[in-house]
Enzyme design. Sequence first.
Site, PDB file in Angstrom:
ATOM      1  N   ASP A   1      -1.444  37.579 -71.821  1.00 15.77           N
ATOM      2  CA  ASP A   1      -0.846  37.366 -70.759  1.00 15.77           C
ATOM      3  C   ASP A   1       0.690  37.820 -71.218  1.00 15.77           C
ATOM      4  OD1 ASP A   1       0.969  36.331 -68.331  1.00 15.77           O
ATOM      5  OD2 ASP A   1      -0.946  35.610 -67.757  1.00 15.77           O
ATOM      6  N   ILE A   2       1.415  38.489 -70.457  1.00 18.95           N
ATOM      7  CA  ILE A   2       2.714  38.896 -70.846  1.00 18.95           C
ATOM      8  C   ILE A   2       3.640  37.735 -70.599  1.00 18.95           C
ATOM      9  CG2 ILE A   2       3.336  39.889 -68.465  1.00 18.95           C
ATOM     10  CD1 ILE A   2       4.268  42.696 -70.256  1.00 18.95           C
TER      11      ILE A   2
ATOM     12  N   ASN B   1      -7.042  31.509 -60.798  1.00 16.17           N
ATOM     13  CA  ASN B   1      -6.629  31.326 -59.541  1.00 16.17           C
ATOM     14  C   ASN B   1      -7.065  32.189 -58.422  1.00 16.17           C
ATOM     15  OD1 ASN B   1      -4.494  29.446 -60.685  1.00 16.17           O
ATOM     16  ND2 ASN B   1      -3.345  31.329 -61.286  1.00 16.17           N
TER      17      ASN B   1
ATOM     18  N   GLN C   1      -2.551  32.841 -56.922  1.00 16.61           N
ATOM     19  CA  GLN C   1      -3.080  34.462 -57.449  1.00 16.61           C
ATOM     20  C   GLN C   1      -1.997  35.168 -56.926  1.00 16.61           C
ATOM     21  OE1 GLN C   1      -7.100  35.492 -56.202  1.00 16.61           O
ATOM     22  NE2 GLN C   1      -6.929  37.465 -57.613  1.00 16.61           N
TER      23      GLN C   1
ATOM     24  N   HIS D   1      -9.448  37.367 -62.741  1.00 17.88           N
ATOM     25  CA  HIS D   1      -9.308  37.145 -64.212  1.00 17.88           C
ATOM     26  C   HIS D   1      -9.166  35.650 -64.353  1.00 17.88           C
ATOM     27  CE1 HIS D   1      -5.493  37.180 -61.856  1.00 17.88           C
ATOM     28  NE2 HIS D   1      -5.199  36.345 -62.767  1.00 17.88           N
TER      29      HIS D   1
ATOM     30  N   HIS E   1      -7.773  32.900 -67.040  1.00 17.64           N
ATOM     31  CA  HIS E   1      -6.776  32.452 -67.822  1.00 17.64           C
ATOM     32  C   HIS E   1      -7.343  31.505 -68.987  1.00 17.64           C
ATOM     33  CE1 HIS E   1      -3.118  33.482 -65.303  1.00 17.64           C
ATOM     34  NE2 HIS E   1      -3.896  33.307 -64.541  1.00 17.64           N
TER      35      HIS E   1
END
Length: 136
Positions: free
Chosen positions: A30-31, A86, A93, A99, A101
């Site tokens: 994750d960025i 989410n 979300q 996706h 996490h």
Amino acid sequence: MEECVFCKIVDGKIPSAKVYEDSKVISFLDILPANKGHCLVVPKKHAQNLLDMGEDDLIATMKAAKKVARALSLSFGNGSFNIVMNNGKEAGQVVNHAHIHLIPRFQKDRLRIKWSHLKYEENEMKEYAEKVKKFI
Ligand code: 5GP
Ligand code: ZN
């Protein structure tokens, strides 16, 4: 799905720090991580959220999540991690491509995934269960 950022990552149109890939799933960092090492596990086929995902993609995504969670734990982690998904705006979300996490946890991290507890009124719990059961 021209505008979907995760479809672009799947297609290699924008770069990602990839940690895992197979025919159905991709996983990358994750960025904006909640903790360093925070990974996203993403079905390659676009689906809006969990309810939109086909069974095969769901199974493949969960299997990949376990693989990546294990690798996080064995590399720099300690076996503690949260899995968060989410689904929908109210659930937080932001990227509308399903996706999962995977967030590694550490003894003194500042992340809090806790909620305050409500109480049911008399019979309310049974009523909620009945409402849900009708749609299973
Ligand atoms: P959501 O709130 O939708 O469950 O989480 C979306 C996540 O995707 C966020 O944690 C966000 O930091 C991450 N994200 C959004 N855009 C990008 C991107 O271009 N690359 C990567 N690696 N992560 C992204
Ligand atoms: Zn997408």
